[in-house]
Design a protein around this motif. Sequence first.
Motif, PDB file in Angstrom:
ATOM      1  N   VAL A 198       0.840  -1.186   0.062  1.00 43.16           N
ATOM      2  CA  VAL A 198      -0.139   0.054   0.171  1.00 43.16           C
ATOM      3  C   VAL A 198       0.960   1.334  -0.034  1.00 43.16           C
ATOM      4  O   VAL A 198       0.493   2.192  -0.429  1.00 43.16           O
ATOM      5  CB  VAL A 198      -0.776  -0.056   1.357  1.00 43.16           C
ATOM      6  N   ASP A 199       1.815   1.117   0.786  1.00 43.37           N
ATOM      7  CA  ASP A 199       2.818   2.280   0.701  1.00 43.37           C
ATOM      8  C   ASP A 199       3.335   2.733  -0.544  1.00 43.37           C
ATOM      9  O   ASP A 199       3.970   3.741  -0.705  1.00 43.37           O
ATOM     10  CB  ASP A 199       3.891   2.256   1.593  1.00 43.37           C
ATOM     11  N   LYS A 215      -4.216  -4.049  -7.502  1.00 39.09           N
ATOM     12  CA  LYS A 215      -3.044  -4.619  -8.416  1.00 39.09           C
ATOM     13  C   LYS A 215      -1.873  -4.806  -7.538  1.00 39.09           C
ATOM     14  O   LYS A 215      -1.149  -5.624  -7.761  1.00 39.09           O
ATOM     15  CB  LYS A 215      -3.008  -3.638  -9.497  1.00 39.09           C
ATOM     16  N   VAL A 216      -1.481  -3.752  -6.763  1.00 37.01           N
ATOM     17  CA  VAL A 216      -0.068  -3.794  -6.382  1.00 37.01           C
ATOM     18  C   VAL A 216      -0.118  -4.726  -5.007  1.00 37.01           C
ATOM     19  O   VAL A 216       0.987  -5.502  -4.831  1.00 37.01           O
ATOM     20  CB  VAL A 216       0.063  -2.341  -5.658  1.00 37.01           C
ATOM     21  N   ILE A 217      -1.237  -5.032  -4.472  1.00 41.09           N
ATOM     22  CA  ILE A 217      -1.166  -5.887  -3.436  1.00 41.09           C
ATOM     23  C   ILE A 217      -1.413  -7.373  -4.031  1.00 41.09           C
ATOM     24  O   ILE A 217      -0.688  -8.257  -3.418  1.00 41.09           O
ATOM     25  CB  ILE A 217      -2.575  -6.066  -2.410  1.00 41.09           C
ATOM     26  N   ARG A 218      -1.822  -7.650  -5.300  1.00 43.21           N
ATOM     27  CA  ARG A 218      -1.883  -8.869  -5.809  1.00 43.21           C
ATOM     28  C   ARG A 218      -0.397  -9.280  -6.145  1.00 43.21           C
ATOM     29  O   ARG A 218      -0.005 -10.404  -6.158  1.00 43.21           O
ATOM     30  CB  ARG A 218      -2.801  -8.807  -7.052  1.00 43.21           C
ATOM     31  N   CYS A 248       1.851  -9.060  -3.009  1.00 37.83           N
ATOM     32  CA  CYS A 248       1.672 -10.175  -1.851  1.00 37.83           C
ATOM     33  C   CYS A 248       1.255 -11.486  -2.427  1.00 37.83           C
ATOM     34  O   CYS A 248       1.881 -12.307  -2.859  1.00 37.83           O
ATOM     35  CB  CYS A 248       0.798  -9.686  -0.937  1.00 37.83           C
ATOM     36  N   SER A 249      -0.082 -11.552  -2.759  1.00 34.07           N
ATOM     37  CA  SER A 249      -0.644 -12.512  -3.465  1.00 34.07           C
ATOM     38  C   SER A 249      -2.101 -12.342  -4.001  1.00 34.07           C
ATOM     39  O   SER A 249      -2.820 -11.420  -3.110  1.00 34.07           O
ATOM     40  CB  SER A 249      -0.548 -13.922  -2.766  1.00 34.07           C
ATOM     41  N   PRO A 250      -2.786 -13.085  -4.922  1.00 36.92           N
ATOM     42  CA  PRO A 250      -4.202 -12.746  -5.123  1.00 36.92           C
ATOM     43  C   PRO A 250      -5.056 -13.150  -4.081  1.00 36.92           C
ATOM     44  O   PRO A 250      -5.826 -12.105  -3.754  1.00 36.92           O
ATOM     45  CB  PRO A 250      -4.372 -13.581  -6.184  1.00 36.92           C
ATOM     46  N   ARG A 251      -4.912 -14.169  -3.132  1.00 39.16           N
ATOM     47  CA  ARG A 251      -5.799 -14.439  -2.200  1.00 39.16           C
ATOM     48  C   ARG A 251      -5.501 -13.441  -1.167  1.00 39.16           C
ATOM     49  O   ARG A 251      -6.564 -13.600  -0.139  1.00 39.16           O
ATOM     50  CB  ARG A 251      -5.374 -15.898  -1.581  1.00 39.16           C
ATOM     51  N   HIS A 252      -4.393 -12.513  -0.958  1.00 37.21           N
ATOM     52  CA  HIS A 252      -4.490 -11.209   0.122  1.00 37.21           C
ATOM     53  C   HIS A 252      -4.986 -10.071  -0.340  1.00 37.21           C
ATOM     54  O   HIS A 252      -4.737  -9.245   0.143  1.00 37.21           O
ATOM     55  CB  HIS A 252      -2.930 -11.295   0.709  1.00 37.21           C
ATOM     56  N   VAL A 253      -5.783  -9.996  -1.653  1.00 37.77           N
ATOM     57  CA  VAL A 253      -6.311  -8.853  -1.764  1.00 37.77           C
ATOM     58  C   VAL A 253      -7.778  -8.628  -0.990  1.00 37.77           C
ATOM     59  O   VAL A 253      -8.523  -9.339  -0.995  1.00 37.77           O
ATOM     60  CB  VAL A 253      -6.815  -8.917  -3.387  1.00 37.77           C
TER      61      VAL A 253
END
Length: 659
Positions: free
Chosen positions: A541-542, A586-589, A592-597
């Motif tokens: 997020v940052d 998009k940036v979290i996917r 991190c990973s798609p499941r943590h969106v």
Amino acid sequence: MENTSPIIRWQPDEALQRRSGLAAYITWLAQKKALVFEDYHQLWKWSTSHTVDFWESLWEYFEITAHSPYEMVLNSEEMPGAKWFSGATLNYAEHIFRKANETHPAIIFAAENTRINEMSWQELKKKTAALADYLKKSGVKKGDCIVGFIPNIPEATIAFLAAISIGAIWSCCSPDFGTGSVLDRFGQIQPKVLFTVDGYHYNGKAFDKTEAIKKLQAGLPTLEKTIVIPYLETDKPLSAEEVFWGEVMKNTTAYLSFEAVPFEHPIWVLYSSGTTGMPKAITHSHGGVLLEHLKYLTFHNDCRAGERFFWYTTTGWMMWNFLNAALLTGASIVLYDGSPAYPYINQLWKLIEASKINHFGTSAGFIIACMKTSVSPATDYDLSSLRSIGSTGSPLPPEGFEWIYQHVKSTIWLMSMSGGTDVCSAFVGGNPLLPVYEGEIQCRALGCAMDAFDSAGKPLDDEVGEMVISKPMPSMPVFFWNDPEMKRYKESYFKMYEGLWRHGDWIKITKRKTVIIYGRSDATLNRGGVRIGTSEIYRAVDQIEAVADSMVTCIEIKGGAYYMPLFVKMKEAKTLDNLLISELKKVIRETCSPRHVPDEFIAVADIPYTMSGKKMETPIKKILMGHSPEKVLNKDSMKDPKAVEFFISFAAEMKDKLN
């Protein structure tokens, strides 16, 4: 997620390695103990497998001044219950004044829009002696409690040193704490003397605390004396009972002596955040923190006599105690009172140039805030004196490392560290003999037998698990106040793994023996059986320029499903619209990973923090899970109590869905 090939951001040169305090200790071990180690990791293994030999070597190496010798280094390695250096008597303050000299100042002090002042060791000693003499003549005895409602000013350091020099027990809170929160803390330890300011400045504003002082006096029936420091220059006493600081300092003939106390005699009481109940009154010992602070500051921070050591902190955070501990090395401590971003976010970088700071300590949050602005310390200021930057409070993401090396100093030694109030030091942190890998903490500290554990209590190699310490350390608390059967003590550290200290952080020990911390384990995000730390979401997020701050949580809801919202505080004039939400997803996917969106993105006016600057992830999670806000948080212990109001309302609105 961890980079499989992390960038090496810094390597110690031969000169630093040769001159470092850690190298000097290694040489001493070879010469005095015939102990030779191939590298730091071998030394660390010895320090954690030969507990008694290691800590006894520190006693000898630092030439501890004992008024009576110890009979036994350690009675048992069982936790809790370990007793250190039984029979020995000493005094922490005496070891600070062993370093008094006429070459360097003891204290350098600055505040918002004020000029920098220096205090010599001679002046520090004279004022400490005057105050200690006054306290003794006022009837303060060994074991009595003395408290400070006071900012990070030289008078706080003087009061602390005077108190512990006579064997009294020190405790303090910052004056920005709510009165109820201060009473929750000080009321537990029944203080005899209160040091206070009449008010303080922050963000360019003056805050009068005279009414708060009256409430403290009324709420602390054991108080016999109140000593007022006229910080807002209000010379009128509150009543006939107060004594002004200037009156106490008129005694110029007092001699500074030191009360010899047992190794485990309490030196101070620190407090847990108190966001989920009555704060734990965590009590440390003279001898325990003395050995720990000498070890960490000399070996892991490489702090040397004559250098200038700074950490941005208030008196309500254990880093204030750690900052004062730098005096043990003969360094000058640099104190700053006020906002780190007033009038501009460059205030502390400017202070480095003006005060010629060598070691600069701050929080990961401050580094991230600077990263999101146009400030460029490397080009705007002379940072030639600066040789290390310390970061703590929360995990520093790789992007924070990158910003430091690009915009502050390309040759800087960046030390991310982590420990806490529980030991008033760091379990993991810097090392002048090892490289700095982007996004990683350099090493486990000497004497800290720390590993990542799985739920079955087995150590993990290069996998994420619970931070667990398997051997006692002298700076672990001797007790919690008002916990005679050590019930809260045991529940706090030894409930999950019997006989092993569970600290509550989610960590990985990498193949390089570096450490990555992913946040608090009780705030871990569990999605589809895959658990990650909240810090990984914040790192993603940052990267979004329009976002000022965020908080994520994940709770189990009906039918075994999970609900994971991301609360977002936007920068001024920015809006959380569909386009920005798509960018966040998009940036979290990708990071991190798609499941943590997150399941939902929610705009909030502010993110709730404790007074010590930690995001209140666990209390917010509990509120969303249906717990009563009155039972899981104390608004007086929050930086801004209004910040939690949205979350309480949101939980009420979502009650049927979440529970």
